[in-house]
Design a protein around this motif. Structure first.
Motif, PDB file in Angstrom:
ATOM      1  N   LEU A  18       0.821  -1.210   0.000  1.00  0.00           N
ATOM      2  CA  LEU A  18       0.000   0.000   0.000  1.00  0.00           C
ATOM      3  C   LEU A  18       0.856   1.262   0.000  1.00  0.00           C
ATOM      4  CD1 LEU A  18      -2.757  -1.187   2.487  1.00  0.00           C
ATOM      5  CD2 LEU A  18      -2.968  -0.919   0.014  1.00  0.00           C
ATOM      6  N   HIS A  22       0.788   4.080  -2.849  1.00  0.00           N
ATOM      7  CA  HIS A  22       0.586   5.481  -2.482  1.00  0.00           C
ATOM      8  C   HIS A  22       1.671   6.366  -3.082  1.00  0.00           C
ATOM      9  CE1 HIS A  22      -0.439   8.994  -0.067  1.00  0.00           C
ATOM     10  NE2 HIS A  22       0.839   9.072   0.290  1.00  0.00           N
ATOM     11  N   ARG A 139      -8.625  -1.383  -0.960  1.00  0.00           N
ATOM     12  CA  ARG A 139      -7.887  -0.869   0.190  1.00  0.00           C
ATOM     13  C   ARG A 139      -6.804   0.081  -0.261  1.00  0.00           C
ATOM     14  NH1 ARG A 139      -5.095  -4.672   4.880  1.00  0.00           N
ATOM     15  NH2 ARG A 139      -4.117  -2.985   6.066  1.00  0.00           N
ATOM     16  N   ARG A 140      -6.638   1.144   0.504  1.00  0.00           N
ATOM     17  CA  ARG A 140      -5.506   2.045   0.365  1.00  0.00           C
ATOM     18  C   ARG A 140      -4.895   2.229   1.743  1.00  0.00           C
ATOM     19  NH1 ARG A 140      -8.541   6.903  -2.277  1.00  0.00           N
ATOM     20  NH2 ARG A 140      -6.404   7.606  -2.595  1.00  0.00           N
ATOM     21  N   ARG A 141      -3.939   3.119   1.891  1.00  0.00           N
ATOM     22  CA  ARG A 141      -3.188   3.194   3.154  1.00  0.00           C
ATOM     23  C   ARG A 141      -4.084   3.369   4.378  1.00  0.00           C
ATOM     24  NH1 ARG A 141       1.790   7.105   3.593  1.00  0.00           N
ATOM     25  NH2 ARG A 141       0.152   8.595   3.115  1.00  0.00           N
ATOM     26  N   GLU A 165      -4.952   2.703  -4.708  1.00  0.00           N
ATOM     27  CA  GLU A 165      -5.872   1.707  -4.177  1.00  0.00           C
ATOM     28  C   GLU A 165      -5.678   0.382  -4.904  1.00  0.00           C
ATOM     29  OE1 GLU A 165     -10.335   2.547  -2.647  1.00  0.00           O
ATOM     30  OE2 GLU A 165     -10.056   2.704  -4.803  1.00  0.00           O
TER      31      GLU A 165
END
Length: 275
Positions: A18, A22, A139-141, A165
């Protein structure tokens, strides 16, 4: 041709993956099986500056079976799901569809979530996800969200996936009692993308879902009654609603005819498969 230069990050856990996504932003892509992405890289249709390999992340290689749904991680290969002992009992629609997905060699590398992320309108796995009313977990950070399949696919090879993501899993509702499932498709050769593919679900209350891929820019689903009195008219209306186009593989008229006839055959098979 060869790909444009890129950096490869081999992530060992989710936080590493992640963070790399990002940092890469719009120029970063996830790679697991690579059966769709690598040809695009070679043809320079995709030019990411960072590739994030997620195949070493243990939590993404799991198939989790609960009473009402089956969740498949982003690194689960198509052949792994195909060999899952509970597949026919818990996910009969995917059990019927997976042998139509490409060829054995490609299923040994390709992932379930990779096909969903690629969002080819002729692909079998996005079609099954739409038909069953499945979900995609992103999901992202600092954020995790779950998106219904009907909202995730936005157009031809276009999804709701945002920069930074990644798909971490997809979830399919498990088999329900007294419900029939069927899958059929027509392709130029077995293993090719479908000219038209149909997935049908027939429920004990007399309602049914017919989902069609290979015609519109995304798989589309039709909710209907299994009553034959107006079924032909509904299928004809649906065939025109999909706005088929001529291409190198088939005419629009041929695709509409397949929606009518293949769709009806798939529905009838699903009805006959009810417990």
């Amino acid at each position: 041709m060869k790909p444009a230069p890129f950096d490869l990050v081999t992530a060992n856990d989710m936080s590493e993956a992640l963070e790399a996504l990002h940092q890469g932003g719009t120029e970063a892509r996830v790679i697991a099986g690579g059966q769709s992405l690598v040809p695009m890289l070679n043809m320079r249709l995709a030019r990411p500056t960072t590739l994030v390999d997620i195949t070493r992340i243990p939590e993404l290689s799991r198939i989790e079976a609960k009473s009402d749904r089956i969740t498949i991680g982003a690194a689960v290969r198509q052949s792994t799901l195909e060999r899952w002992p509970d597949l026919a009992d818990r996910l009969p629609l995917l059990h019927a569809a997976l042998p139509w997905v490409a060829h054995t060699q490609l299923r040994n590398r390709g992932t379930i979530c990779g096909s969903v992320a690629h969002a080819d309108p002729s692909a079998e796995l996005p079609l099954c996800l739409i038909a069953l009313g499945g979900t995609v977990t992103l999901r992202r950070r600092r954020k995790t969200r779950e998106v219904a399949a009907r909202d995730f696919f936005q157009g031809m090879m276009s999804t709701d996936l945002a920069p930074g993501e990644m798909i971490v899993s997809v979830s399919f509702p498990a088999r329900k009692p007294s419900t029939g499932y069927a899958f059929r498709e027509v392709a130029r050769r077995h293993g090719d993308f479908a000219i038209v593919a149909c997935a049908a679900i027939a429920r004990p209350d007399g309602t049914a879902t017919l989902a069609v891929g290979g015609v519109a820019d995304t798989p589309r689903a039709l909710e209907l009654s299994a009553d034959r009195t107006d079924l032909d008219d509904r299928l004809n209306e649906f065939a025109w609603h999909l706005q088929a186009r001529d291409d190198l593989h088939a005419t629009a008229r041929y695709r509409r005819d397949l929606v009518r006839h293949l769709g009806l055959a798939t529905l009838e098979e699903a009805l006959s498969c009810r417990d």
